[in-house]
Structure formats: structure tokens, C-alpha cells
Design an enzyme around this catalytic site. Sequence first.
Site, PDB file in Angstrom:
ATOM      1  N   LYS A  85       0.836  -1.213   0.000  1.00 55.68           N
ATOM      2  CA  LYS A  85       0.000   0.000   0.000  1.00 55.68           C
ATOM      3  C   LYS A  85       0.868   1.261   0.000  1.00 55.68           C
ATOM      4  O   LYS A  85       0.668   2.178  -0.802  1.00 55.68           O
ATOM      5  CB  LYS A  85      -0.928   0.002   1.217  1.00 55.68           C
ATOM      6  CG  LYS A  85      -1.802   1.223   1.287  1.00 55.68           C
ATOM      7  CD  LYS A  85      -2.572   1.303   2.594  1.00 55.68           C
ATOM      8  CE  LYS A  85      -2.905   2.747   2.904  1.00 55.68           C
ATOM      9  NZ  LYS A  85      -2.885   3.052   4.325  1.00 55.68           N
ATOM     10  N   ASP A 107      -7.091   1.458   1.105  1.00 53.88           N
ATOM     11  CA  ASP A 107      -7.101   1.786   2.537  1.00 53.88           C
ATOM     12  C   ASP A 107      -8.496   1.454   3.082  1.00 53.88           C
ATOM     13  O   ASP A 107      -9.287   0.790   2.405  1.00 53.88           O
ATOM     14  CB  ASP A 107      -6.720   3.264   2.754  1.00 53.88           C
ATOM     15  CG  ASP A 107      -7.862   4.201   2.373  1.00 53.88           C
ATOM     16  OD1 ASP A 107      -8.808   3.756   1.670  1.00 53.88           O
ATOM     17  OD2 ASP A 107      -7.837   5.366   2.787  1.00 53.88           O
TER      18      ASP A 107
END
Length: 216
Positions: A126, A145
Site C-alpha cells: 500500500k 485503505d
Amino acid sequence: MPAAATRSKKRARQVAELLKGEYPEAECALVHETPFELLIATILSAQCTDERVNIVTKELFVKYSTPAALAAVPIGRLEKLIQSTGFFRNKARNIHECCVKLVSEHGGKVPAELEELVHLPGVGRKTANVVLGTAFRIASGVVVDTHVTRLSLRLGLTEHEDAVKIERDLIEQLPQEEWIDFSHRLIWHGRRVCKARKPLCGSCVLERICPKIGVE
Ligand code: SF4
């Protein structure tokens, strides 16, 4: 391609178009001036709000805006500086080791390759996608997220709760040139309209096409 997959691909593209109209300027909320500052801010943003991270980095980057400068900060001092972002011991250790590695193996520069980034301490897929997409405009994947997870489920773009699987689903449904901005826009929409507790469906630009999965 199965009918359900075709439907969700069509919907994903409609979502991307509608959000583009709604948030043409959507971008990363973490304040930064360099790829390095974005990398550190993203590491700090784990389990913390972007607003809090911005308060902390405003002070931090005045003195320590390079890997060499930050690597030289004693861990105890670094812990104090970032304490309010939570999980500060872990984050301080990762940031320190990450900066040491940037200096020793990358000439003090943030690499612009996914493979290199994910080998830095404290950097997962991420974080690497955030840095590549926002700092280098390289579409290496879709940043997933908490907002992207929630909205993707509600919109029926995935059936998974695992970030890696969600990313895989979104990548399959969207053209690569949409990956970076789609994520920013979904995050903006999640903050402003499709909120975790009370989604504002009545004033949502996506209502016409949203199956509202899991919304009461
Ligand atoms: S219609 Fe409701 S559930 Fe669907 S995206 Fe909009 S706010 Fe979220």
C-alpha cells in the site's frame, strides 16, 4: 467473461467517471514536497489520521527532510517526535531502518520501483503504491485503505475484505490510467459522503448505480 464480472466492470468504470466529475482535483491528503517526505508520511499514517500526520511532519521535516538527516536522529528522540501518531516505537524503528537503507543502498534517494520499495523496512504494498502513484505518477496498483475497502464492498466492486484481493479486483475492472486517481477519489468520497457509520446516500452522485451492499 461471466455476466456478473461484466456488470461489475461496467459499474467500476461508471464509478470512476462519476467521481471524476465530482472530484476532478482529488489528490493525496498527506502534505509533502518530495518522494521521501511522502514515504515517511505514509509510514506514519498507519492507524492514524492524515490530519494528525500532517501536524507531526510539519515540524519533523523542517529539520529532517532527507534520509541522511532522519537516519542520524537517535531512536528515542524520533519516538518523541512522532509519538502522537500512535504505534510510535514500531514506526520509529521502521523509519530509522528505512532511512539507513535508503542511504546505504539507494544513494539517499527513494527508488521508483515497486520491488525496491517493498524491501524497505516499514513499507508494504500500500505504501509503495502511494509513493509510486502520487510522487512519481507511476500506476503500479490501486491504493487500498479503509475507505477504498468500505466503498468497494458497498459498490459491489469486490466481495473481499483483504486488501490484496480488493486491489486485484479493482485492477481487473479499471484501465491502468485510472488506478491512481480512482483511489484518491474513492478516499475523498468515503470521507465526505459514503461515511463508515452513516453514508449520505440521498446526496450521493453514485446512488443510481450503487447496490449499497451491507448498507442498512
Ligand atoms: S449510494 Fe450510499 S452506499 Fe452507495 S456509494 Fe453512495 S453513499 Fe455509499
